[in-house]
Design an enzyme around this catalytic site. Structure first.
Site, mmCIF file in Angstrom:
data_model
loop_
_atom_site.group_PDB
_atom_site.id
_atom_site.type_symbol
_atom_site.label_atom_id
_atom_site.label_comp_id
_atom_site.label_asym_id
_atom_site.label_seq_id
_atom_site.Cartn_x
_atom_site.Cartn_y
_atom_site.Cartn_z
ATOM 1 N N GLY A 147 7.041 23.498 -4.963
ATOM 2 C CA GLY A 147 7.508 24.619 -4.150
ATOM 3 C C GLY A 147 7.188 24.370 -2.692
ATOM 4 O O GLY A 147 6.506 23.402 -2.333
ATOM 5 N N GLY A 195 6.867 26.647 1.280
ATOM 6 C CA GLY A 195 6.910 27.956 1.929
ATOM 7 C C GLY A 195 6.607 27.785 3.399
ATOM 8 O O GLY A 195 6.511 26.644 3.880
ATOM 9 N N GLY A 196 6.471 28.889 4.081
ATOM 10 C CA GLY A 196 6.178 28.833 5.502
ATOM 11 C C GLY A 196 4.913 28.040 5.776
ATOM 12 O O GLY A 196 4.767 27.394 6.809
ATOM 13 N N PHE A 197 4.042 28.059 4.805
ATOM 14 C CA PHE A 197 2.729 27.457 4.992
ATOM 15 C C PHE A 197 2.784 25.937 4.847
ATOM 16 O O PHE A 197 2.056 25.210 5.504
ATOM 17 C CB PHE A 197 1.808 28.059 3.934
ATOM 18 C CG PHE A 197 0.384 27.644 4.018
ATOM 19 C CD1 PHE A 197 -0.461 28.251 4.925
ATOM 20 C CD2 PHE A 197 -0.123 26.658 3.176
ATOM 21 C CE1 PHE A 197 -1.784 27.883 5.010
ATOM 22 C CE2 PHE A 197 -1.450 26.294 3.259
ATOM 23 C CZ PHE A 197 -2.280 26.908 4.182
ATOM 24 N N GLY A 198 3.645 25.455 3.973
ATOM 25 C CA GLY A 198 3.700 24.018 3.712
ATOM 26 C C GLY A 198 4.183 23.776 2.297
ATOM 27 O O GLY A 198 4.857 24.612 1.716
ATOM 28 N N MET A 199 3.797 22.639 1.760
ATOM 29 C CA MET A 199 4.266 22.259 0.427
ATOM 30 C C MET A 199 3.267 22.660 -0.660
ATOM 31 O O MET A 199 2.064 22.695 -0.423
ATOM 32 C CB MET A 199 4.444 20.745 0.349
ATOM 33 C CG MET A 199 5.567 20.232 1.219
ATOM 34 S SD MET A 199 7.127 20.934 0.665
ATOM 35 C CE MET A 199 8.210 20.350 1.952
ATOM 36 N N VAL A 200 3.784 22.915 -1.843
ATOM 37 C CA VAL A 200 2.926 23.178 -2.987
ATOM 38 C C VAL A 200 3.115 22.045 -4.002
ATOM 39 O O VAL A 200 4.244 21.722 -4.383
ATOM 40 C CB VAL A 200 3.274 24.526 -3.654
ATOM 41 C CG1 VAL A 200 2.298 24.826 -4.782
ATOM 42 C CG2 VAL A 200 3.257 25.646 -2.628
ATOM 43 N N LYS A 258 -1.691 23.933 -2.483
ATOM 44 C CA LYS A 258 -0.838 24.377 -1.384
ATOM 45 C C LYS A 258 -1.391 23.782 -0.098
ATOM 46 O O LYS A 258 -2.500 24.110 0.324
ATOM 47 C CB LYS A 258 -0.864 25.906 -1.345
ATOM 48 C CG LYS A 258 0.085 26.532 -0.394
ATOM 49 C CD LYS A 258 0.394 27.951 -0.855
ATOM 50 C CE LYS A 258 -0.044 28.983 0.160
ATOM 51 N NZ LYS A 258 0.169 30.353 -0.288
ATOM 52 N N ASP A 272 3.183 41.524 0.656
ATOM 53 C CA ASP A 272 4.303 40.607 0.498
ATOM 54 C C ASP A 272 4.702 40.526 -0.969
ATOM 55 O O ASP A 272 4.824 39.445 -1.540
ATOM 56 C CB ASP A 272 3.946 39.228 1.064
ATOM 57 C CG ASP A 272 5.198 38.407 1.392
ATOM 58 O OD1 ASP A 272 6.315 38.996 1.393
ATOM 59 O OD2 ASP A 272 5.072 37.197 1.626
#
Ligand SMILES: *[C@@H]1O[C@H](CO)[C@@H](O)[C@H](O)[C@H]1NC(C)=O
Ligand SMILES: *[C@@H]1O[C@H](CO)[C@@H](O)[C@H](O)[C@H]1NC(C)=O
Ligand SMILES: *[C@@H]1O[C@H](CO)[C@@H](O)[C@H](O)[C@H]1NC(C)=O
Ligand SMILES: *[C@@H]1O[C@H](CO)[C@@H](O)[C@H](O)[C@H]1NC(C)=O
Ligand SMILES: *[C@@H]1O[C@H](CO)[C@@H](O)[C@H](O)[C@H]1NC(C)=O
Ligand SMILES: *[C@@H]1O[C@H](CO)[C@@H](O)[C@H](O)[C@H]1NC(C)=O
Length: 820
Positions: A491, A493-498, A512, A608
């Site tokens: 996955g 997201g805004g944060f980076g990769m999972v 994450k 969220d």
């Protein structure tokens, strides 16, 4: 003289050596209250407690501190209403809890006039406390909870509370044990239940020796000389040795009492007495009357030239507490071997504890002697006698969760609190009692600098040092993810990769990883650790650990095999979920959210909630995830508008959006959207469809209001849902999407309604529940759902004035609503 100095030097060196192998408490909190900065006292660093303004507490600084007073005492934290500190506890068992009070006058506060009580773990230990001088209060108590809460309550209406410093640290396991203590009365019997007592230190005496400071002591205690308590000074003579005590054989350890206590003593002063004169050495200690005390006496035979020459008796309050003590035997045939004996005594009306040692009948007339090396007197706080502080709703409606580093998170919350308070005032709601309006300034402290992988399931809290014990080395994560293999990405997201990963112990994890080198997202990162490290719940994704090395910010979670709920609803070609499965997933997620809102003594707003943040494990058990990215409060509005709104558009509470006003009802709104998503198997926002259908929440509401919700449900569900269940579900979702937060149910209500919807689906239709859902037509096997009710509490600004509702009320209220 010279040799003496040398002696002293070698002694000091030796003690230093010993200190280097000294005891390291697993829980170790030292707070410099009322200060933002660290200060040290006796080589220990007390970290600033950094509350932010607006929390009902004030940082005071003494502008004219007395000369030579330690910096720790130049500041104080003042509380003008009930407030508390919380400490994450990693190691159950005996702990030391210390309060430092050092009064001064500043900013209109005369700390000497403070009148307040302090409770620890719900026990009011200090009450009606007004401190005229510097004092240190020490408690030794067993702590078997994950979080230790220390609550300060001002007394009198005009009152305030304060504290200068707090210490909470785990004690060595053998400090207080349940065997061997002697209950002193006419018959001396064993006292078996020492470790469950709350002990308050009254005296700590280095008999025959000098004052010892926390600097000289293994557990940072103060020891004072005994001379002031000697009844007849000429009866005693100081004895000392320069040999380090031999701990191997004795019953004591260096943590029970430091070397210096065992290296000095008082013995009988027979210099001027005729050889066979028998007399006692007696000390008297004023204590409160009529309460139980632990008297711990320390011995180390530093006076005898050989074994088995010293026999003496110990008397406490006139009772022969221990006759014919032979230290050689007790110390298993070793001289100068430290040991201690515990006595439990009740102080009588005189309020004095009298301790005597004198020669026993076994002593030969040439060798008559008696000694004492140290004494501790601790009051046994009569816990059954104490008020336990009411589980008050006045306190802690929402609790601020933050790290010291993430102080700005707190600032945001403070602003939100302020906005809320402002709003309330505007709305002229029924005035609540002063405390309940307030935001309890509550901080969680935690973390020590010891990290071991095996401990990562323990509960932790943020601390001055971060959350080190949850720390996982970067190398470990490289190994777990095959050096962040792109094929393991599950996955982004805004944060980076999972990434999917497997730790060495075969735990599957989701890793994450923030974009390396970018400090973007640091507050979210910290918030996520803060929140998750305090929370364990079946329906909340747990944090396994984290890594913050060089430029890396990595969060490691339990791996959720089936991934986000969204994938199972639409767009992925995965097998469709049955209605029952969907209901169960909604119920589980509501449970998780309910726990966030009300559990753990804290209200946490997720902010969220969406179908991608509800993850499913291999058995489709749902867990709410992703606590970090939007938790930092609305003052992050810039970031929020640009990332948050984009990311979660369609779930966002319109009221929150308009007013920047954050409540748990915002989560309820988002959850309502998820409910429709689950029912209709459509995204919350779908830009590709007709305009009126773009926003699922709005569109579904139209159909719900028309009473035709069944027209838009997931085609896979057609014919599967019982009408009663669908009706209940639709109404629940509708209520969640109410325009104003105050009109929305709590997540607890939502939970019950969903459980009810499940029951309606499951029940064999004795009499099918009619459209008007009469209460009498509940299935016979109805279980009153859960007991989230115990947590029922004030709803933010619901304006109906009822502070607490119990289960049956709520339940019947639900029923009544159904009946409408
Ligand atoms: C402190 O407050 C308590 C409770 O209100 C009161 O009984 C007591 O007299 C006060 N003490 C002082 C010194 O004001
Ligand atoms: C020990 O004391 C605690 C607290 O007073 C009590 O709960 C417990 O039952 C006692 N245990 C025994 C064995 O007496
Ligand atoms: C105890 O520590 C103090 C410093 O606080 C030091 O001056 C003193 O010599 C020490 N005493 C002993 C007995 O080690
Ligand atoms: C020492 O004190 C105890 C208790 O007070 C008393 O019974 C005993 O006689 C005393 N011994 C002597 C030698 O005075
Ligand atoms: C503790 O308090 C209880 C209840 O007030 C009382 O009955 C008991 O005697 C007290 N125990 C002691 C040791 O003071
Ligand atoms: C305060 O002390 C803690 C360790 O107790 C340390 O991690 C932190 O960096 C210190 N802060 C400052 C400002 O020195």
């Amino acid at each position: 003289m010279e040799t003496k100095n040398l002696h002293f030097l070698s002694l000091t060196l030796l003690s230093l050596l010993h200190f280097s192998a000294s005891f390291t408490p697993l829980d170790n909190y030292l707070l410099n209250c009322g200060s933002l900065s660290n200060t040290s006292l006796f080589n220990r660093v007390f970290a600033g407690d950094s509350y932010k303004p607006g929390s009902g507490s004030i940082s005071l600084t003494n502008q004219n501190p007395p000369p030579n007073s330690p910096a720790l005492y130049h500041t104080a934290r003042v509380f003008t209403r009930i407030s508390s500190y919380s400490f994450g506890i990693k190691k159950y068992g005996t702990h030391m809890v210390r309060f430092h009070f050092s009064p001064f006058v500043a900013q209109g506060f005369d700390l000497k006039a403070a009148n307040f009580s302090v409770s620890v773990d719900r026990l009011v230990l200090l009450t009606d406390l007004h401190v005229r001088d510097n004092v240190l209060r020490e408690y030794i108590m067993k702590i078997d909870t994950n979080v230790l809460e220390i609550v300060f309550t001002p007394l009198d209406n005009s009152g305030f509370a304060y504290v200068s410093a707090i210490e909470v640290f785990s004690a060595p396991e053998d400090l207080i044990v349940d065997y061997g203590a002697k209950l002193v009365s006419a018959d001396v019997v064993e006292y078996k239940n020492l470790s469950s007592q709350v002990l308050e230190t009254i005296y700590r005496i280095n008999v025959g020796g000098s004052k010892l400071t926390p600097f000289n002591d293994t557990l940072w205690r103060d020891w004072v000389p005994d001379v002031d308590y000697l009844v007849l000074k000429s009866a005693a003579k100081r004895a000392s040795t320069s040999n380090i005590p031999n701990y191997q054989r004795g019953g004591a350890t260096r943590e029970i009492a430091p070397d210096n206590v065992y290296m000095t003593a008082q013995e009988m002063n027979r210099d001027k007495a005729i050889t066979d004169a028998r007399f006692n050495i007696t000390w008297e200690f004023p204590v409160g009357s009529n309460s139980g005390h632990l008297v711990r006496l320390h011995f180390c035979d530093i006076v005898s030239p050989a074994l088995n020459l010293l026999y003496f008796n110990i008397y406490i309050n006139g009772y022969a507490a221990y006759r014919d003590v032979d230290l050689s035997v007790l110390a298993t045939n070793e001289l100068a071997s430290p040991l201690y004996i515990d006595f439990v005594v009740d102080s009588d009306v005189s309020g004095v504890i009298q301790i005597s040692v004198g020669p026993s009948d076994l002593s030969s007339s040439v060798r008559m002697n008696a000694i004492l090396n140290g004494a501790e007197i601790m009051r046994m706080v009569n816990v059954s006698h104490l008020q336990t502080e009411a589980v008050s709703k006045k306190k802690s409606i929402w609790i601020l969760v933050g790290t010291v580093v993430g102080g700005f998170v707190i600032l945001c919350f403070a602003i939100v609190a302020f906005l809320l308070a402002l709003k309330r005032r505007k709305k002229k709601l029924k005035p609540a009692p002063a405390e309940s309006v307030g935001w309890t300034p509550l901080r969680i402290y935690g973390g020590s600098s010891h990290s071991r992988m095996s401990e990562r399931t323990a509960l932790a809290s943020p601390g001055p040092n971060g959350y080190h014990f949850l720390k996982i080395p970067f190398a470990e994560l490289q190994l777990a993810t095959n050096n962040f293999d792109k094929n393991l990405i599950v996955g982004s997201g805004g944060f980076g990769m999972v990434y999917k990963g497997v730790l060495r112990d075969n735990t599957k994890v989701a890793v994450k990883r923030g974009v390396p080198g970018s400090r973007q997202g640091l507050p979210e990162f910290q918030t996520e650790i803060t929140v998750l490290s305090q929370i364990r719940h079946q329906h909340l994704v747990s944090l396994v650990g984290y890594c913050e090395e060089q430029s890396e910010m990595i969060l490691v979670y339990e791996y959720m095999e089936k991934g986000p709920l969204k994938k199972h609803l639409y767009g992925s070609g995965l097998p469709t979920l049955s209605w029952k499965q969907r209901l169960e997933i909604c119920i589980g997620s509501a449970r998780g959210l309910h726990y966030l809102h009300t559990g753990f003594a804290q209200g946490i707003i997720h902010r969220d909630i969406k179908s991608t943040n509800i993850l499913l494990d291999e058995n489709y058990v749902p867990k709410v995830a992703d606590f970090g990215l939007s938790r930092s409060g609305p003052c992050l509005n810039e970031t929020h508008v640009s990332t948050g709104v984009k990311g979660s558009f369609g779930y966002l509470d319109p009221e929150y959006f308009r007013r920047q006003q954050l409540t748990d009802k915002s989560d309820v709104y988002s959850f309502g959207v998820v409910l429709f998503e689950v029912l209709c198997a459509r995204p919350a926002v779908d830009p590709l469809v007709d305009r009126e259908q773009v926003n699922l929440g709005e569109w579904a509401m139209q159909w719900q209001k028309k009473g035709m919700l069944e027209k838009i449900i997931d085609p896979h569900l057609v014919g599967q849902i019982k009408p009663g269940s669908l009706k209940k579900f639709g109404e629940t979702a509708e209520k969640c999407l109410a325009e104003y937060g105050a009109d929305r149910p709590t997540i607890g209500d939502v939970l019950w309604n969903l459980e009810y919807a499940l029951q309606l689906q499951e029940s064999r239709p004795r009499r099918e529940v009619h459209e008007d859902g009469d209460i009498n037509e509940l299935p016979t096997n109805t279980i009153v759902p859960g007991d989230p009710a115990t947590n029922a509490r004030t709803e933010e600004g619901d304006g109906n004035g009822s502070l607490e509702i119990n289960t049956s009320q709520v339940f019947s209220q639900l029923m009544t609503n159904d009946g409408r």
